[in-house]
Design a protein around this motif. Structure first.
Motif, mmCIF file in Angstrom:
data_model
loop_
_atom_site.group_PDB
_atom_site.id
_atom_site.type_symbol
_atom_site.label_atom_id
_atom_site.label_comp_id
_atom_site.label_asym_id
_atom_site.label_seq_id
_atom_site.Cartn_x
_atom_site.Cartn_y
_atom_site.Cartn_z
ATOM 1 N N ILE A 125 0.861 -1.187 0.000
ATOM 2 C CA ILE A 125 0.000 0.000 0.000
ATOM 3 C C ILE A 125 0.893 1.231 0.000
ATOM 4 C CG2 ILE A 125 -1.675 1.361 1.326
ATOM 5 C CD1 ILE A 125 -2.893 -1.208 2.319
ATOM 6 N N GLY A 126 0.606 2.164 -0.895
ATOM 7 C CA GLY A 126 1.401 3.382 -0.987
ATOM 8 C C GLY A 126 0.536 4.625 -0.940
ATOM 9 N N GLN A 127 1.145 5.712 -0.534
ATOM 10 C CA GLN A 127 0.454 7.007 -0.472
ATOM 11 C C GLN A 127 1.307 8.039 -1.183
ATOM 12 O OE1 GLN A 127 -2.584 7.115 1.249
ATOM 13 N NE2 GLN A 127 -2.947 9.177 0.457
ATOM 14 N N HIS A 163 -9.552 -1.000 1.687
ATOM 15 C CA HIS A 163 -8.287 -0.267 1.835
ATOM 16 C C HIS A 163 -8.386 1.224 1.496
ATOM 17 C CE1 HIS A 163 -6.403 -4.153 2.431
ATOM 18 N NE2 HIS A 163 -6.876 -4.576 1.265
ATOM 19 N N GLY A 164 -9.550 1.674 1.037
ATOM 20 C CA GLY A 164 -9.715 3.095 0.721
ATOM 21 C C GLY A 164 -8.820 3.577 -0.399
ATOM 22 N N PRO A 221 -12.785 6.274 -4.514
ATOM 23 C CA PRO A 221 -12.685 5.288 -3.443
ATOM 24 C C PRO A 221 -13.979 5.147 -2.686
ATOM 25 C CG PRO A 221 -11.562 7.336 -2.850
ATOM 26 C CD PRO A 221 -11.959 7.461 -4.285
ATOM 27 N N ARG A 222 -14.400 3.909 -2.515
ATOM 28 C CA ARG A 222 -15.619 3.666 -1.769
ATOM 29 C C ARG A 222 -15.320 3.627 -0.282
ATOM 30 N NH1 ARG A 222 -16.888 -1.460 -5.387
ATOM 31 N NH2 ARG A 222 -14.629 -1.282 -5.489
ATOM 32 N N ARG A 223 -16.341 3.872 0.501
ATOM 33 C CA ARG A 223 -16.172 3.902 1.940
ATOM 34 C C ARG A 223 -15.731 2.542 2.452
ATOM 35 N NH1 ARG A 223 -21.156 6.217 5.107
ATOM 36 N NH2 ARG A 223 -20.550 7.924 3.723
#
Length: 227
Positions: A125-127, A163-164, A221-223
């Motif tokens: 996972i990256g931001q 994971h948003g 992105p879904r909740r």
């Protein structure tokens, strides 16, 4: 009633006054000598104090410079990171996931490896400050192996809700079936096959450029689901 005695009383007579004065003078002289001695000690010792202070400051500065240099070297190593397809093929599943994490870091993402049992189709996972959150599912295969549509279904079902994610990507050192590619394109699940992996990892093209990720993907992105 018993008389109360005091330890100190006023001097009586000229002789007692003279004795008291001499004691007071002696006390003042002693105090002056003590202060003078302390001052002389400090004056004599100031070079030592200065040397110790300078040495301590030097240690702090050297450590700060060493840390900064290490960070610059690490940043240069990351910026120059290149991984060949042959190296990917020789990796195991976990090494493959760590390699993809490192490539994301090279490209400016704050990334971490999360893949393990029950990872819900997320290995890395990256931001990114401009591109949001990315979820990467790593599929390490033997040379010539193909990834099918079922992987795309899994990633699509968890990337946003769990994971948003703004972006969902499946990466393999092999290939994808035709159906997997088509299904992924329809549902905005990106894919990186062997040819694209070559451009990303070995040629140095940033993933966001390779996949043409805009600032925040078209994928809304879904909740997240509440456990």
């Amino acid at each position: 009633m018993a008389q109360r005695w005091s330890l100190f009383r006023r001097p009586r007579g000229q002789a007692e006054w003279l004795a008291a004065a001499l004691v007071a003078v002696a006390a003042v002289v002693l105090a002056v000598r003590m202060v003078t001695a302390v001052g002389e000690t400090l004056l004599r010792g100031w070079p030592v104090v200065a040397v110790v202070a300078a040495a301590a400051a030097g240690i702090v500065v050297r450590r700060a410079l060493r840390t900064a240099a290490q960070r610059r070297r690490a940043a240069r190593r990351v910026a120059a990171l290149r991984i060949t397809l042959a190296q990917f093929d020789a990796m195991d599943d976990e090494e493959f996931e760590y390699a993809l994490r490192d490539l994301l870091i090279r490209d400016g993402w704050s990334a971490r490896k999360v893949g393990q049992g029950g990872d819900q189709a997320a290995d890395v996972i990256g931001q990114h400050p401009h591109h949001g959150r990315i979820v990467v599912q790593a599929k390490h295969t033997r040379v010539g192996g193909k990834v099918g549509s079922s992987v795309m279904y899994q990633v699509n079902g968890t990337a946003g809700p769990v994971h948003g994610a703004d972006h969902a990507v499946v990466v393999t050192n092999g290939a994808f079936t035709h159906n997997a590619k088509q299904w992924g394109e329809r549902h905005h699940v990106r894919w990186v096959d062997r040819d694209q992996l070559l451009r990303w990892a070995e040629h140095g093209t940033a993933l966001q450029e390779l996949l043409r990720l805009s600032a925040r993907s078209r994928r809304t992105p879904r909740r997240r689901m509440v456990a």
